[in-house]
Write an enzyme that holds these catalytic residues in place. Sequence first.
Site, mmCIF file in Angstrom:
data_model
loop_
_atom_site.group_PDB
_atom_site.id
_atom_site.type_symbol
_atom_site.label_atom_id
_atom_site.label_comp_id
_atom_site.label_asym_id
_atom_site.label_seq_id
_atom_site.Cartn_x
_atom_site.Cartn_y
_atom_site.Cartn_z
ATOM 1 N N HIS A 25 0.823 -1.211 0.000
ATOM 2 C CA HIS A 25 0.000 0.000 0.000
ATOM 3 C C HIS A 25 0.856 1.259 0.000
ATOM 4 C CE1 HIS A 25 -4.353 -1.244 1.012
ATOM 5 N NE2 HIS A 25 -3.723 -2.255 0.448
ATOM 6 N N GLY A 30 2.744 5.863 -4.264
ATOM 7 C CA GLY A 30 3.811 6.632 -4.891
ATOM 8 C C GLY A 30 5.112 6.411 -4.159
ATOM 9 N N ASP A 32 7.732 7.799 -3.136
ATOM 10 C CA ASP A 32 8.514 8.953 -2.703
ATOM 11 C C ASP A 32 8.543 9.090 -1.184
ATOM 12 O OD1 ASP A 32 5.964 9.805 -2.154
ATOM 13 O OD2 ASP A 32 6.133 11.726 -3.202
ATOM 14 N N PRO A 119 -6.307 1.065 -3.417
ATOM 15 C CA PRO A 119 -7.356 0.057 -3.593
ATOM 16 C C PRO A 119 -8.071 -0.179 -2.274
ATOM 17 C CG PRO A 119 -5.271 -0.668 -4.552
ATOM 18 C CD PRO A 119 -4.967 0.550 -3.742
ATOM 19 N N HIS A 149 -1.671 -11.227 -0.944
ATOM 20 C CA HIS A 149 -2.533 -11.697 0.143
ATOM 21 C C HIS A 149 -2.355 -13.187 0.430
ATOM 22 C CE1 HIS A 149 -5.413 -8.059 -0.622
ATOM 23 N NE2 HIS A 149 -4.319 -7.722 0.039
ATOM 24 N N THR A 150 -1.423 -13.820 -0.249
ATOM 25 C CA THR A 150 -1.085 -15.202 0.102
ATOM 26 C C THR A 150 -0.411 -15.267 1.466
ATOM 27 O OG1 THR A 150 0.015 -17.220 -0.655
ATOM 28 C CG2 THR A 150 1.192 -15.165 -1.021
ATOM 29 N N ASP A 209 2.703 -18.869 -1.890
ATOM 30 C CA ASP A 209 2.360 -19.879 -2.883
ATOM 31 C C ASP A 209 1.120 -19.442 -3.659
ATOM 32 O OD1 ASP A 209 0.241 -20.301 -1.126
ATOM 33 O OD2 ASP A 209 1.171 -22.057 -0.193
#
Length: 286
Positions: A25, A30, A32, A119, A149-150, A209
């Site tokens: 995230h 960005g 920076d 998102p 998210h694994t 995985d």
Amino acid sequence: MCCVSVVNQLFPITSDEVQLWILYHLLFQGCDGSVLISGPNAERSAPQNLGIRGFEVIDAAKTQLEASCPGVVSCADILALAARDSVDLVTKSNGPSWAVPTGRRDGRVSSASQAAVLPSPLDSIAAQRQKFAAKGLDDHDLVTLAGAHTIGQTECRFMSYRLYNFTATGNADPTISQSFLAQLQTLCPRNGNGLKKIPLDRDSHGNFDTSFFKNVKAGNGVLESDQRLWDDANTRRIVENYAGTIRGLFGFRFDFEFSKAMIKMSGVEVKTGRDGEIRKVCSRVN
């Protein structure tokens, strides 16, 4: 050479508080380092970022680097390096690794409004696609990076709405498989603790995985935005490729593709030269 030595020694001993999904995230907003700046109206104060923790780990890394080679390694580069090495920490060296391009400069502006690009767990495929496209990322990147998210966890408050009164008739989200719905309702009961953490990957949240993609295919995605990957023909095709039963034959090499996507994302909105600075302290501009 002193900086190379310090960086190589630093990240294997950092805390797993800096999890991959957090760094994902931070990079998406960005590259920076603007989200590291503290303040009442700064980016990290936005509601979307209130669950982020581990800033002290980045600060500690910066302190050690400034002591050894002041003014050389930016906070933005530290974030990009930590994103890679968080995979190594969580998976105990069983996940992918990649060469991290460096040389980023730190931004001088940080505003809570910048978090609007992130998102959301509630996003439709159309919304996700729009946000990724705005960063120069395509559907393949979207699905591949969702695979982060694994590993890791989320909190019940980000998905429990799917379990109760999701539809107009008061039922749960119909895209959740019935067996998984019962499991989720046990983990996140109605009116329960919204801060309770649950795995993002049903079967192997400590392993890097393709289990995440198999879960999405089976209706076992934890976040609504993840399960929506199965609703769209193009993203579904990519999920199916990653969920192939024989890695490298029926499916994409997820570990290889993930590394490429992370390198691509770490180049989003990079500042160089006079466009930025190298902060002495990551939480404030010089």
